[in-house]
Scaffold this active site. Structure first.
Site, PDB file in Angstrom:
ATOM      1  N   CYS A 113      -2.276  26.024  42.980  1.00 35.91           N
ATOM      2  CA  CYS A 113      -2.450  24.871  42.085  1.00 35.91           C
ATOM      3  C   CYS A 113      -1.139  24.407  41.456  1.00 35.91           C
ATOM      4  CB  CYS A 113      -3.504  25.176  41.029  1.00 35.91           C
ATOM      5  SG  CYS A 113      -3.042  26.449  39.818  1.00 35.91           S
ATOM      6  N   HIS A 161      -5.339  26.870  35.515  1.00 37.53           N
ATOM      7  CA  HIS A 161      -5.397  26.005  36.697  1.00 37.53           C
ATOM      8  C   HIS A 161      -4.750  24.663  36.365  1.00 37.53           C
ATOM      9  CE1 HIS A 161      -6.757  24.398  40.479  1.00 37.53           C
ATOM     10  NE2 HIS A 161      -7.401  23.399  39.870  1.00 37.53           N
ATOM     11  N   HIS A 173      -5.903  18.519  43.466  1.00 32.66           N
ATOM     12  CA  HIS A 173      -5.539  19.891  43.102  1.00 32.66           C
ATOM     13  C   HIS A 173      -5.825  20.847  44.248  1.00 32.66           C
ATOM     14  CE1 HIS A 173      -9.802  21.234  41.752  1.00 32.66           C
ATOM     15  NE2 HIS A 173      -9.921  20.110  42.422  1.00 32.66           N
TER      16      HIS A 173
END
Length: 198
Positions: A113, A161, A173
């Site tokens: 990520c 994240h 993402h």
């Protein structure tokens, strides 16, 4: 005596005629330095010549199937940047949709990520920290309702994240190893914070 009177009358008439001729002949205008136009010639230009400072531009002809944009006549501050760094970040990340998730990878073929966030910013000539927690601590804080394309969006407790806001309530993402880089709704994950680096 008559001769003297006649001479006086002639002199008066001649003087009057000369004065009348002087009045009838217009004075030549004062001239500035000559102007030379290469390939055309040299011209004398009167000092009092009025030169317009604005010009009418003729209407462009209509060409079927071609649209000519209107010129922006506002001040320079009214002109929006046609392509911002945020757009470059978002568009760079979107080119990697479908790329595999690999923990610790930062491109160009696989990403985690924060690696995707890091790589996309590099493509726009911008530097961001490498991990999602460090990304959450840098840049400029941005509110949820003030997001712009290219903003870094952090999710979950501890900002574990990261993704990139691409506009229209969506992010791109790299979520986990079971899914490639993809586009999701901003509200599909628990929002932590957002930062702007672009």
């Amino acid at each position: 005596m008559a001769t003297k009177s006649l001479k006086r009358t002639v002199r008066t008439a001649v003087a009057a005629g000369i004065a009348a001729a002087a009045i009838a002949i217009p004075a030549a205008p004062a001239m500035a330095a000559p102007v030379t136009i290469p390939g055309i010639g040299t011209f004398d230009v009167p000092d009092n010549l009025a030169i317009p400072t604005t010009f009418d531009v003729p209407q462009m002809p209509q060409v079927p199937g071609v649209q000519i944009p209107e010129l922006n006549t506002g001040s320079i501050g009214d002109v929006a940047a046609p392509f911002s760094n945020g757009d470059r970040v978002a568009d760079g990340a979107l080119t990697k949709v479908g790329s595999p998730y690999v923990w610790g990878a930062a491109g160009p073929n696989a990403f985690d990520c924060s690696g995707l966030v890091y790589w996309a910013h590099q493509q726009a000539g911008l530097n961001v920290p490498r991990t999602s927690q460090a990304q959450a601590g840098g840049g400029i804080p941005v509110g949820y309702n003030d997001l712009r394309r290219g903003d870094v969006v952090l999710f979950y407790g501890g900002a574990s994240h990261a993704g990139i806001y691409i506009g229209n309530g969506q992010i791109v993402h790299a979520l986990n190893s079971s899914q490639p880089v993809k586009v999701d709704a901003l509200g599909s994950l628990p929002f932590h914070s957002a930062r702007r680096y672009a």
